[in-house]
Design an enzyme around this catalytic site. Structure first.
Site, mmCIF file in Angstrom:
data_model
loop_
_atom_site.group_PDB
_atom_site.id
_atom_site.type_symbol
_atom_site.label_atom_id
_atom_site.label_comp_id
_atom_site.label_asym_id
_atom_site.label_seq_id
_atom_site.Cartn_x
_atom_site.Cartn_y
_atom_site.Cartn_z
ATOM 1 N N SER A 123 0.818 -1.242 -0.021
ATOM 2 C CA SER A 123 -0.027 0.044 0.035
ATOM 3 C C SER A 123 0.845 1.283 0.067
ATOM 4 O O SER A 123 0.290 2.314 -0.480
ATOM 5 C CB SER A 123 -0.990 -0.022 1.314
ATOM 6 O OG SER A 123 -0.078 -0.260 2.503
ATOM 7 N N ALA A 150 7.479 -10.210 -2.346
ATOM 8 C CA ALA A 150 7.928 -11.215 -3.320
ATOM 9 C C ALA A 150 7.271 -11.895 -4.527
ATOM 10 O O ALA A 150 6.038 -10.996 -4.835
ATOM 11 C CB ALA A 150 8.354 -12.506 -2.510
ATOM 12 N N ASP A 205 11.321 -8.605 1.240
ATOM 13 C CA ASP A 205 11.119 -7.607 2.591
ATOM 14 C C ASP A 205 11.033 -8.537 3.860
ATOM 15 O O ASP A 205 11.559 -8.320 4.848
ATOM 16 C CB ASP A 205 9.888 -6.557 2.476
ATOM 17 C CG ASP A 205 8.551 -7.467 2.001
ATOM 18 O OD1 ASP A 205 8.507 -8.802 2.062
ATOM 19 O OD2 ASP A 205 7.500 -6.955 1.958
ATOM 20 N N THR A 206 10.688 -9.688 3.895
ATOM 21 C CA THR A 206 10.685 -10.651 4.778
ATOM 22 C C THR A 206 11.914 -11.053 5.142
ATOM 23 O O THR A 206 12.424 -11.403 6.478
ATOM 24 C CB THR A 206 9.574 -12.048 4.596
ATOM 25 O OG1 THR A 206 8.608 -11.546 4.061
ATOM 26 C CG2 THR A 206 9.565 -12.815 5.779
#
Length: 449
Positions: free
Chosen positions: A13, A80, A240-241
């Site tokens: 977002s 991802a 990002d993870t």
């Protein structure tokens, strides 16, 4: 002035530019720019506005410089599985379709029914859990709908790879994100060329896989002139993870990490992939991590459900207000299966939750707070169930749970999770993804050049 580093952290977002500097083993951070992101309907699909993302990253660099910072390097991370294809002129072919699109419906079954590839074999080779939107199924859906796209394609780049290409002109596939394609072999840690061949995908489009911490060069001259920054581009864990797990302040090997945001990613860091039938049946994944580690975890729907409920309300409440409403209905014990695909992109999240309750013969929640309580019950139950599966599959007993990311601020969910898992809950850091991104840059920046 201390060395500063710039993390560009882009979620579903919004995206942020965050400057960090290392001070006495701590990283001090400051947001310099924020921009919107979201899905657009295009040519019958849910897509990312990739041109706007590209322009926003460049604008963020310029704004960071305008605010007086001279970052030594920049790193980009995103979600991802999503990608773009480039033609021989490096132009994007088609659209940047989102993982939330329905184009992959039935693709796994088609591959199995046609005798091309079973998920059992795929998991033994790459250890990636089944998600209908995994890149492998997106590529096969694209091949089915637009075979000409793959015929024209010269380059496959995942979203952060593409943004890095825009900045540098260099084409690479970063390891942590590449593993989520389900096309990277867990043993060789390289593309599984046999599977790629069997699927009829062109080998030439896949780039050399590079590890987090790799410098891919300076930003292009035209962008340096536009932004006022001559800056080195370094690969963080671009998934990002991967960056969030790197930032978790884990102190022992009996700790579980929960990256809490739009998605909840719950698991541990292993040195070897676990690709057993038991692991596959439990739908755990072995995503590539920093320094060739594996994030052994399970994807859970996460705060996506809360975010969508909030969007449906007018006036739109704050998250603390929604949490307070849920607490009023703490006596409700109803749950739904948060991992059900029906919650991936419903027209109305609240209506979908009510339908799911009705189908189970459970009381239908009428008030917003009651719906929220059902979500909280369901998420915390799923976390507890995931913990039990994790202990069974690894043969270990865990004592602590480190919740990182924006969702760690939800103290009510943290409380329910602690009660149901029996683990000691540690909350923070909130900006785990950006911190992990910056950490990878700092380590590289301190190394001899």
């Amino acid at each position: 002035m201390k060395d500063t580093y710039l993390a560009v952290d882009i979620g579903a977002s919004s995206g942020r530019c965050i400057v960090g500097s290392a001070e006495n083993k701590d990283i001090k951070i400051q947001e310099t720019y924020r921009f919107e992101n979201g899905l657009i309907e295009k040519n019958g699909h849910k897509c990312w506005d990739i041109e706007r993302l590209r322009d926003s990253v460049i604008a963020g660099i310029a704004e960071t410089v305008k605010k007086g910072f001279s970052p030594r390097s920049i790193g980009v991370d995103t979600w991802a599985v999503d990608f773009v294809l480039l033609d021989k002129n490096d132009q994007i072919i088609g659209d940047a379709v989102s993982y939330r699109d329905s184009r992959t419906d039935g693709i796994k079954d088609e591959l199995e029914e046609n005798g091309i590839l079973t998920f059992e074999e795929l998991y033994r080779r790459n250890g990636i859990q089944y998600q209908k939107f995994n890149t492998i199924y997106q590529l096969m859906a694209l091949k089915k709908e637009h075979p000409d796209y793959l015929n024209k394609a010269e380059t496959f780049l995942m979203i952060p790879d593409y943004l890095n290409f825009v900045l540098t002109g260099v084409k690479v596939n970063e390891y942590t994100n590449a593993t989520t394609t389900a096309l990277v072999n867990a043993e060789t840690k390289d593309w599984d060329w046999e599977i790629i061949d069997r699927l009829g995908l062109p080998k030439k489009i896949f780039q050399k896989i590079k590890m987090p911490g790799t410098s891919i060069g300076k930003i292009r001259t035209d962008i340096a002139e536009k932004t006022g920054a001559e800056i080195e581009v370094i690969l963080p864990a671009t998934h990002d993870t991967g960056s969030a797990f790197l930032a978790a302040p884990v102190k022992n090997d009996t700790s579980v990490i929960l990256s809490s945001g739009t998605w909840s990613l719950m698991g541990v860091i292993n040195k070897k992939a676990i690709t057993t039938d038991e692991s596959r049946e439990a739908n755990f994944t072995n995503e590539g991590g920093y320094n060739y580690s594996y994030r052994y975890l399970k994807n859970i729907m996460g705060l996506w459900m809360n975010q969508n409920i909030r969007k449906e309300l007018n006036p739109r409440p704050s998250f603390p207000e929604l949490i307070a409403e849920a607490e009023k209905y703490s006596d409700i014990k109803t749950t739904v299966d948060v991992d059900d695909q029906r919650f991936l992109a419903p027209d109305s999240m609240m209506d979908e939750i009510k339908k799911a309750c009705a189908e189970k013969g459970e009381p239908i929640p009428d008030e917003v707070g009651a719906v929220m309580q059902v979500v909280y019950n369901s998420l915390s139950d799923d976390y507890a169930r995931t913990l039990r599966e994790l202990e069974r599959l690894t043969g270990k007993k865990y004592t602590d749970l480190y919740i990182v990311g924006g969702g760690c601020q939800d103290s009510y969910l943290n409380k329910l999770t602690g009660e149901k898992t029996g683990l000691k809950v540690h909350a923070g850091p909130v900006e785990a993804t950006a911190l992990g991104n910056l950490m990878a840059q700092c380590v590289t920046g301190d190394a001899p050049h």
